[in-house]
Every structure is written in structure tokens, then in C-alpha cells.
Scaffold this motif. Structure first.
Motif, PDB file in Angstrom:
ATOM      1  N   THR A 158      68.240  56.326  -8.836  1.00 11.97           N
ATOM      2  CA  THR A 158      69.202  57.357  -8.482  1.00 11.97           C
ATOM      3  C   THR A 158      70.531  56.675  -8.187  1.00 11.97           C
ATOM      4  OG1 THR A 158      67.549  58.852  -7.561  1.00 11.97           O
ATOM      5  CG2 THR A 158      69.801  59.119  -6.768  1.00 11.97           C
ATOM      6  N   ALA A 159      71.592  57.148  -8.792  1.00  9.19           N
ATOM      7  CA  ALA A 159      72.934  56.632  -8.518  1.00  9.19           C
ATOM      8  C   ALA A 159      73.576  57.499  -7.446  1.00  9.19           C
ATOM      9  CB  ALA A 159      73.785  56.650  -9.775  1.00  9.19           C
ATOM     10  N   VAL A 160      74.243  56.868  -6.486  1.00 12.57           N
ATOM     11  CA  VAL A 160      74.979  57.593  -5.454  1.00 12.57           C
ATOM     12  C   VAL A 160      76.459  57.335  -5.679  1.00 12.57           C
ATOM     13  CG1 VAL A 160      75.425  57.854  -2.984  1.00 12.57           C
ATOM     14  CG2 VAL A 160      73.092  57.433  -3.789  1.00 12.57           C
ATOM     15  N   SER A 204      68.602  60.353 -11.681  1.00 11.02           N
ATOM     16  CA  SER A 204      69.369  61.388 -10.995  1.00 11.02           C
ATOM     17  C   SER A 204      70.655  60.781 -10.433  1.00 11.02           C
ATOM     18  CB  SER A 204      68.551  62.029  -9.870  1.00 11.02           C
ATOM     19  OG  SER A 204      68.264  61.073  -8.874  1.00 11.02           O
ATOM     20  N   VAL A 205      71.589  61.680 -10.149  1.00 16.31           N
ATOM     21  CA  VAL A 205      72.859  61.282  -9.548  1.00 16.31           C
ATOM     22  C   VAL A 205      73.087  62.155  -8.325  1.00 16.31           C
ATOM     23  CG1 VAL A 205      75.373  61.120  -9.839  1.00 16.31           C
ATOM     24  CG2 VAL A 205      73.850  60.538 -11.740  1.00 16.31           C
ATOM     25  N   VAL A 206      73.423  61.518  -7.216  1.00 14.45           N
ATOM     26  CA  VAL A 206      73.804  62.219  -5.998  1.00 14.45           C
ATOM     27  C   VAL A 206      75.290  61.961  -5.793  1.00 14.45           C
ATOM     28  CG1 VAL A 206      73.490  62.386  -3.493  1.00 14.45           C
ATOM     29  CG2 VAL A 206      71.521  61.931  -4.973  1.00 14.45           C
ATOM     30  N   GLY A 233      74.119  68.921 -13.213  1.00 14.35           N
ATOM     31  CA  GLY A 233      72.808  68.375 -12.868  1.00 14.35           C
ATOM     32  C   GLY A 233      72.794  67.395 -11.720  1.00 14.35           C
ATOM     33  N   ALA A 234      73.951  67.118 -11.131  1.00 14.10           N
ATOM     34  CA  ALA A 234      73.997  66.209  -9.981  1.00 14.10           C
ATOM     35  C   ALA A 234      73.586  66.950  -8.716  1.00 14.10           C
ATOM     36  CB  ALA A 234      75.398  65.633  -9.804  1.00 14.10           C
ATOM     37  N   THR A 235      73.019  66.215  -7.781  1.00 11.80           N
ATOM     38  CA  THR A 235      72.789  66.743  -6.448  1.00 11.80           C
ATOM     39  C   THR A 235      74.074  66.501  -5.675  1.00 11.80           C
ATOM     40  OG1 THR A 235      70.433  66.213  -6.523  1.00 11.80           O
ATOM     41  CG2 THR A 235      71.423  66.481  -4.333  1.00 11.80           C
ATOM     42  N   VAL A 236      74.631  67.546  -5.084  1.00 18.57           N
ATOM     43  CA  VAL A 236      75.887  67.422  -4.347  1.00 18.57           C
ATOM     44  C   VAL A 236      75.601  67.561  -2.860  1.00 18.57           C
ATOM     45  CG1 VAL A 236      78.180  68.403  -3.952  1.00 18.57           C
ATOM     46  CG2 VAL A 236      77.253  68.270  -6.279  1.00 18.57           C
ATOM     47  N   VAL A 237      76.071  66.584  -2.093  1.00 17.43           N
ATOM     48  CA  VAL A 237      75.960  66.585  -0.636  1.00 17.43           C
ATOM     49  C   VAL A 237      77.375  66.718  -0.102  1.00 17.43           C
ATOM     50  CG1 VAL A 237      75.269  65.259   1.398  1.00 17.43           C
ATOM     51  CG2 VAL A 237      73.929  65.087  -0.722  1.00 17.43           C
ATOM     52  N   ARG A 242      68.412  61.061  -1.287  1.00 13.77           N
ATOM     53  CA  ARG A 242      68.468  62.468  -1.693  1.00 13.77           C
ATOM     54  C   ARG A 242      67.928  62.708  -3.094  1.00 13.77           C
ATOM     55  NH1 ARG A 242      71.495  66.068   1.588  1.00 13.77           N
ATOM     56  NH2 ARG A 242      71.642  65.022   3.590  1.00 13.77           N
ATOM     57  N   GLY A 243      67.813  61.666  -3.896  1.00 14.21           N
ATOM     58  CA  GLY A 243      67.320  61.829  -5.258  1.00 14.21           C
ATOM     59  C   GLY A 243      65.893  61.343  -5.379  1.00 14.21           C
TER      60      GLY A 243
END
Length: 101
Positions: free
Chosen positions: A18-20, A43-45, A66-70, A88-89
Motif C-alpha cells: 500500500t502506498a501512502v 492500494s493507495v491511501v 480508487g484511493a482510500t482518502v483520509v 489503512r490499506g
């Protein structure tokens, strides 16, 4: 600790990474950068480091890609933003990236 092996084909994602990405007041070109990352990792956060409501459209597009956004309420600095995104990913988090104007 073993490190993930990159596939020979750059269009084949590394399934356990997972990339942050931290973003404070991001430019719209972050969307294309994240789309590229999504083709390379599981995945990407993306962490909004308190950039404010003026960037809602960019973060909505990132989530749509498709990214998870925080979202952080206030600018907390890069270390706090990265920490908010780690875990998170679904993949292991490696090689955090940053984005700023």
C-alpha cells in the motif's frame, strides 16, 4: 523483514504493498499520479493534511479513482499525516510519498 519483489512488468501491481501519499492543498495533477500508483500497488491511501474545503473536488476524484482518502481536520505535518495513513490499506505500507503545491 523481506521486501516486496517488483514484477518485471510495471503494469502488474505488487499485491501486498500500500502506498501512502500525503497531500496539503493538492493540485489536480495528483489525481493522475495516484491513478498511476494504483496500477503498480495493491492500494493507495491519500491523506489530506488539513488543506481545507477548497480541495474537496480533488479528494473526491481521488476516492473515485480508487484511493482510500483520509481527511485530517488541520495541518498536522508530514509525520502525523503519514502515520494517519499507515495501516489503512490492505497491503504492507512502503515508500511513503508526499505531494504539495
Amino acid at each position: 523483514m523481506s521486501h516486496p519483489t517488483m514484477p518485471d512488468d510495471p503494469d502488474v501491481p505488487v499485491s501486498n504493498v500500500t502506498a501512502v501519499v500525503t497531500a496539503f492543498r493538492p493540485a489536480p495533477d495528483l489525481i493522475g499520479n495516484v491513478q498511476s500508483l494504483l496500477r503498480q500497488v495493491a492500494s493507495v491511501v491519500v491523506v489530506d493534511d488539513g488543506g481545507g474545503p477548497g480541495f474537496d473536488d480533488v479528494f473526491a476524484a481521488l476516492a473515485g479513482a480508487g484511493a482510500t482518502v483520509v481527511r485530517l481536520d488541520a495541518n498536522a505535518g508530514i509525520a502525523a499525516a503519514l502515520n494517519a495513513g499507515i495501516g489503512r490499506g490492505p497491503g504492507r505500507t512502503a515508500h511513503p510519498s508526499t505531494s504539495s503545491p
